[in-house]
Enzyme design. Structure first.
Site, PDB file in Angstrom:
ATOM      1  N   CYS A  63      34.391  31.165 -29.239  1.00 10.98           N
ATOM      2  CA  CYS A  63      34.246  30.314 -28.057  1.00 10.98           C
ATOM      3  C   CYS A  63      34.941  28.972 -28.272  1.00 10.98           C
ATOM      4  O   CYS A  63      35.607  28.452 -27.365  1.00 10.98           O
ATOM      5  CB  CYS A  63      32.772  30.115 -27.726  1.00 10.98           C
ATOM      6  SG  CYS A  63      31.785  29.436 -29.083  1.00 10.98           S
ATOM      7  N   HIS A 115      28.042  21.562 -31.295  1.00 13.68           N
ATOM      8  CA  HIS A 115      27.786  22.913 -30.792  1.00 13.68           C
ATOM      9  C   HIS A 115      26.294  23.175 -30.614  1.00 13.68           C
ATOM     10  O   HIS A 115      25.478  22.823 -31.463  1.00 13.68           O
ATOM     11  CB  HIS A 115      28.378  23.942 -31.771  1.00 13.68           C
ATOM     12  CG  HIS A 115      28.594  25.296 -31.191  1.00 13.68           C
ATOM     13  ND1 HIS A 115      27.557  26.116 -30.815  1.00 13.68           N
ATOM     14  CD2 HIS A 115      29.732  25.978 -30.936  1.00 13.68           C
ATOM     15  CE1 HIS A 115      28.052  27.248 -30.342  1.00 13.68           C
ATOM     16  NE2 HIS A 115      29.369  27.190 -30.397  1.00 13.68           N
TER      17      HIS A 115
END
Length: 475
Positions: free
Chosen positions: A287, A314
């Site tokens: 991602c 994150h």
């Protein structure tokens, strides 16, 4: 009530009427012709009335004013009368070319879309897709494929999981139906425990139980020439992923994690042309790699990148512990909901697999934070050519609107924007223009990304490319 108030209410009512008439036309074009209509990159499929109106308000970022929904209605009504081949048509960019709103729409469309008007409309072959693993990414991929059922040339046929108890299928259907981050599934879900199927709207999904990827005979379920999307991340090299190809009915594999060894790592929009018809195993990278690579490519092409550092903030993931406990990775054993956790990321180095010109130029690290979704990458770059905040932001905004990377890169300038506002973003990364810092050749660019849904959209684009159903885009 003043005349001005009455006029505003009348205007809103007209917009509602146009939107109500637009919705079935958009749906019919998608189901019958495989034509996906967008408005400056925003899909109009399955939009509500207010969602349709909001999409036209969004157009002011491109046109300088709100797009008249009644003009869109005229265009779409005319499109529905044409025999169109599968395509993605951006109505916003199409209307930009319409100099006179009162012009002959039929003649205009015939000229602009000559390549997608054919004597006999017909979809290509529909490709079977199997999701191997049904976790966070697997369920979002299912939602996207179900939402697009009837178009795209892909159909979700099965999920493969390990059985966890007698009511396994009921629990998996419930997780598909309700999601704490992305909300409720839009539609109905019916479980048939006897036949191990889940019917989600019009899609019948076979649930196959297996402990090993090489044990499944997909042809026994009427599945042939399928693309297997491996969401487990357990096997990342060619040897491990080849187990899928040993199964009857499976022909290709896409890994939703960084590939190892000779496995191609693809960031759609950047190096998807590297996907060949002969490729049977491909990775959709991570991602974070998908979020930063398109932005880095754009900046490198325009200004040149000497070197830099990527810091990822994150959201926590399932590989962390809820409370302090043993973990094979350093620091990840500490409670995810209570701590910022410093950890490593290979995303900066992985960029070079999709963008070789940046090989050896980037370092990277990551901080896991106590939020369930939406992350941010901070690109601290030294450029070959000096720039200014205005120049860099203007360029990145243009990239998000008119470049080949417009489906990967978004651009925002909202002063109140926070991470939850980006839940559901379909772009790989979203540049926060108000946070950009420039000191001649030193720049800092902040890139938000929905590390679940935005990435899943990139994965579906890769599946479409592997299935050879990636339809052309117009204009």
């Amino acid at each position: 009530m003043t005349d001005a108030t009455t006029a505003r209410l009348d205007d809103w009512a007209k917009k509602q009427t146009a939107a109500e008439e637009l919705i079935p036309l958009v749906g019919r074009l998608y189901r019958e012709n495989d034509v996906l209509l967008t408005l400056f990159g925003r899909s109009l499929l399955n939009k509500s009335v207010t969602g349709m109106i909001k999409a036209h308000r969004y157009a002011r970022h491109f046109l300088g004013e709100e797009l008249d929904i009644q003009i869109t209605h005229r265009i779409v009504k005319a499109l529905s009368g044409l025999n169109l081949a599968p395509a993605r048509i951006d109505l916003g960019r199409l209307i930009e070319k319409l100099d006179d709103p009162n012009a002959d729409v039929d003649a205009f469309l015939a000229a602009e879309l000559a390549e997608v008007v054919q004597s006999q409309s017909g979809k290509g072959e529909v490709r079977d897709v199997v999701l191997y693993g049904f976790g966070r990414i697997g369920r979002l991929l299912a939602r996207i494929l179900i939402d697009r059922a009837g178009g795209t040339g892909m159909r979700l046929r099965a999920i493969v999981v390990r059985r966890n108890g007698e009511n396994d299928i009921v629990k998996r259907a419930s997780l598909l139906r309700r999601d704490s981050v992305h909300g409720a599934f839009d539609g109905s879900i019916v479980v048939d425990e006897e036949n191990s199927t889940i019917q989600a709207n019009g899609t019948l999904i076979q649930v196959i139980y297996s402990n090993d990827p090489s044990e499944v005979d997909y042809t026994a379920y009427g599945i042939n020439d399928a693309i297997i999307v491996d969401n487990t991340g357990k096997w990342r090299d060619e040897e491990g992923l080849s187990k899928h190809l040993a199964c009857p009915g499976a022909s290709k594999v896409l890994l939703t994690a960084p590939g190892k060894g000779d496995v191609k790592n693809i960031v759609f929009g950047v190096n998807d042309d590297a996907i060949l018809d002969t490729d049977t195993i491909v990775s959709a990278a991570s991602c974070t790699t998908n979020a930063i690579t398109p932005v880095l490519k754009a900046i490198n092409d325009k200004f040149g990148v000497r070197n830099g550092h990527v810091e990822t903030v994150h959201s926590f993931t399932n590989d962390q512990n809820l409370i302090d406990n043993f973990h094979k990775g350093s620091r990840r054993g500490r409670a995810a909901g209570l701590n910022m956790v410093l950890t490593e990321t290979g995303a900066a180095k992985a960029v070079a697999k999709a963008l070789p010109e940046l090989a050896g130029k980037l370092s990277g690290n990551a901080i896991r934070v106590p939020t369930p979704n939406v992350s941010m990458a901070i690109l601290n770059l030294n450029l070959d050519n000096a720039t200014t905040v205005d120049e860099l932001n203007t360029f990145l905004r243009e990239v998000s609107m008119h470049s080949p990377l417009r489906n990967q890169v978004d651009y925002v300038t909202s002063p109140e924007l926070v991470s939850t506002d980006l839940v559901g973003s379909k772009r790989a990364g979203v540049v926060d223009g108000l946070a950009t810092i420039v000191d001649e050749d030193r720049v800092v660019v902040y890139v938000w990304y929905d590390n679940e849904f935005g990435y899943s959209c990139q994965v579906v684009r890769c599946v479409a490319k592997m299935a050879d159903v990636d339809v052309p885009a117009f204009p």
